[in-house]
Design an enzyme around this catalytic site. Structure first.
Site, PDB file in Angstrom:
ATOM      1  N   ALA A   1      56.946  -5.254  58.209  1.00 24.76           N
ATOM      2  CA  ALA A   1      56.635  -5.559  56.807  1.00 24.76           C
ATOM      3  C   ALA A   1      57.738  -5.111  55.854  1.00 24.76           C
ATOM      4  O   ALA A   1      57.952  -5.729  54.814  1.00 24.76           O
ATOM      5  CB  ALA A   1      55.299  -4.933  56.415  1.00 24.76           C
ATOM      6  N   THR A   2      58.456  -4.033  56.191  1.00 30.51           N
ATOM      7  CA  THR A   2      59.544  -3.588  55.305  1.00 30.51           C
ATOM      8  C   THR A   2      60.616  -4.667  55.215  1.00 30.51           C
ATOM      9  O   THR A   2      61.073  -5.013  54.119  1.00 30.51           O
ATOM     10  CB  THR A   2      60.148  -2.253  55.798  1.00 30.51           C
ATOM     11  OG1 THR A   2      59.170  -1.223  55.640  1.00 30.51           O
ATOM     12  CG2 THR A   2      61.385  -1.869  55.001  1.00 30.51           C
TER      13      THR A   2
ATOM     14  N   CYS B   1      55.194   7.200  54.949  1.00 32.57           N
ATOM     15  CA  CYS B   1      56.618   7.166  54.603  1.00 32.57           C
ATOM     16  C   CYS B   1      56.971   8.268  53.615  1.00 32.57           C
ATOM     17  O   CYS B   1      58.109   8.688  53.527  1.00 32.57           O
ATOM     18  CB  CYS B   1      56.971   5.823  53.983  1.00 32.57           C
ATOM     19  SG  CYS B   1      56.273   4.463  54.887  1.00 32.57           S
TER      20      CYS B   1
ATOM     21  N   GLY C   1      52.917  -5.911  62.592  1.00 27.74           N
ATOM     22  CA  GLY C   1      52.172  -5.916  63.850  1.00 27.74           C
ATOM     23  C   GLY C   1      51.388  -4.640  64.101  1.00 27.74           C
ATOM     24  O   GLY C   1      50.242  -4.671  64.539  1.00 27.74           O
ATOM     25  N   HIS C   2      51.995  -3.489  63.789  1.00 31.64           N
ATOM     26  CA  HIS C   2      51.377  -2.219  64.215  1.00 31.64           C
ATOM     27  C   HIS C   2      50.241  -1.764  63.310  1.00 31.64           C
ATOM     28  O   HIS C   2      49.606  -0.754  63.580  1.00 31.64           O
ATOM     29  CB  HIS C   2      52.436  -1.121  64.386  1.00 31.64           C
ATOM     30  CG  HIS C   2      52.970  -0.544  63.118  1.00 31.64           C
ATOM     31  ND1 HIS C   2      52.593   0.689  62.639  1.00 31.64           N
ATOM     32  CD2 HIS C   2      53.870  -1.025  62.238  1.00 31.64           C
ATOM     33  CE1 HIS C   2      53.246   0.941  61.518  1.00 31.64           C
ATOM     34  NE2 HIS C   2      54.019  -0.074  61.255  1.00 31.64           N
TER      35      HIS C   2
END
Length: 410
Positions: A80-81, A334, A209-210
């Site tokens: 996503a980043t 993060c 995905g994760h």
């Protein structure tokens, strides 16, 4: 009850917003592509390549189906980043000579805010919309912020820290009426809440995905074909992914993301019921046993797998140490390495003292009722102990307003 009695396997994982365990069915689907089916999906001259390409395309259609998209609109990325960076910088680079304004929200994920700050240095004007005390944006404020120079509005679906769900359908309608592209970071909502890119008029959507019981290192960007949305690529090379994202595709990871999306498609309703039941059980039992506990973010307009709580009179860091049998977080993974209070909570108008006491509990597909009950027992017993030791709690009990205290700086 003593939490040591009836204890499940420890530690208990309650950080589902940071990452999710791999679903065993996903692992099973991926394994052959690490071993016998190792072909490059871009090799067109033999069966190893064709086999890998077929697997990639099947996964692409599974990801697309979960958000009502066309298969060709899914671009695979590393997560996503990267998707957020490609969407925001890619739009700015392609359309930046015609328009120079982007709108986002103060409570977005750090990678969206940082991509926007990067563009500010290149001369793009960025408006950071405030959020209401419940964590949700005000639609009138959004309408008023759009100008004839606005090229993109970027608003996430589900907040990673507080779990609130933004009104995507209404935002999409406003953007479409004003001729502005709408990007949404849907990493925390994909596969968990119903999202339809056509119904919501979403032009770009970032996927990870994760976060949905798939592997790490894989994600996707949905890029609308009609009306066509163009992005300038961040990575140049062999022209894979319709020229938007070059590089050999990691077949096993893509198969894993596809399988995770397929499972989510079939069990979303069941997962939601499970998570909602555990949310109510967890929250009600805590409220019944300890006072001055606050749920951050709107109680109803939220994904209930995210339970962000503030415990008045106790430091968040000391709570985490006290409940070390629970894997939890104080904010996003993060930024939880920094001891600054969460910028998301501060932007909701929550005072620094209360923001410092907040803990995010994440529940998901594999969380059990027994784990939730154990967690509640542990939290309540430890909070009681910590409050007995806390001078702040004593002040709260005496009716002193902590906001009015002048703290000495050393």
């Amino acid at each position: 009850m003593n939490p040591q009695l009836n204890n499940p396997n420890l530690p208990i994982y309650m950080d589902y917003q940071a990452t999710t365990p791999l679903d065993p069915r996903v692992m099973e689907a991926m394994l052959p592509y690490f071993t016998t089916k190792f072909g490059n999906p871009h090799s067109r001259s033999h069966s190893f390549g064709w086999e890998a390409e077929n697997a990639v395309e099947e996964a692409r259609s599974r990801v697309a189906r979960l958000i009502g998209a066309d298969t060709k609109e899914i671009i695979f990325t590393s997560g996503a980043t990267e998707s957020n960076n490609l969407a925001i910088k890619g739009i700015a680079k392609f359309y930046g000579n015609k328009k120079n304004h982007i709108i986002t929200v103060v409570s977005e994920h750090k990678c969206v805010l940082d991509a926007c700050r990067h563009l500010e240095q290149e001369g793009i004007k960025i408006t950071y919309l405030p959020i209401k005390p419940n964590g949700i944006i005000d639609l009138e404020t959004l309408k008023n912020a759009i100008t004839d120079q606005t090229m993109l509005v970027s608003v996430m679906a589900v907040n990673n820290e507080i779990g609130v769900v933004q009104p995507l359908k209404e935002i999409g309608k406003i953007c479409r009426e004003r001729g502005v592209f709408f990007h949404s970071d849907i990493a925390q909502g994909f596969g968990k809440i119903p999202i339809d890119v056509n119904e919501f008029n979403i032009d770009l959507a970032s996927i990870s995905g994760h976060k949905i019981y798939g592997p790490k290192g894989i994600g996707a960007l949905y890029v609308r074909k009609k009306p066509r949305v163009r992005v300038t690529p961040l990575i140049n090379g062999g022209g894979q992914e319709r020229g938007m994202r070059s590089g050999t595709l990691p077949t096993p990871l893509i198969v894993g993301l596809g399988m995770a999306a397929e499972i989510a498609y079939s069990v979303m309703e069941k997962d939601t019921k499970h998570v909602n039941y555990l949310f109510d059980r967890f929250l009600n039992n805590i409220h019944n046993r300890i006072s001055e506990v606050y749920l951050n973010g709107d109680k109803n307009q939220r994904y209930k797998g995210n339970i962000n709580l503030s415990f008045a009179g106790v430091e968040g860091e000391s709570i985490i140490l006290a409940i070390k049998d629970l894997a939890v977080s104080s904010g996003s993974a993060c930024t939880s390495a920094s001891l600054e209070p969460s910028y998301v909570l501060r932007s909701m108008g929550i005072g620094e003292e209360l923001a410092h006491t907040s803990i995010r509990f994440g529940i998901g597909r594999f969380t059990t009722e027994q784990e939730v009950d154990y967690a509640v027992d542990l939290i309540c017993s430890k909070i009681d102990k910590l409050r007995e030791l806390s001078p702040l709690w004593e002040m709260v009990q005496e009716g002193i307003d902590l906001k009015k205290i002048k703290w000495a700086t050393h």
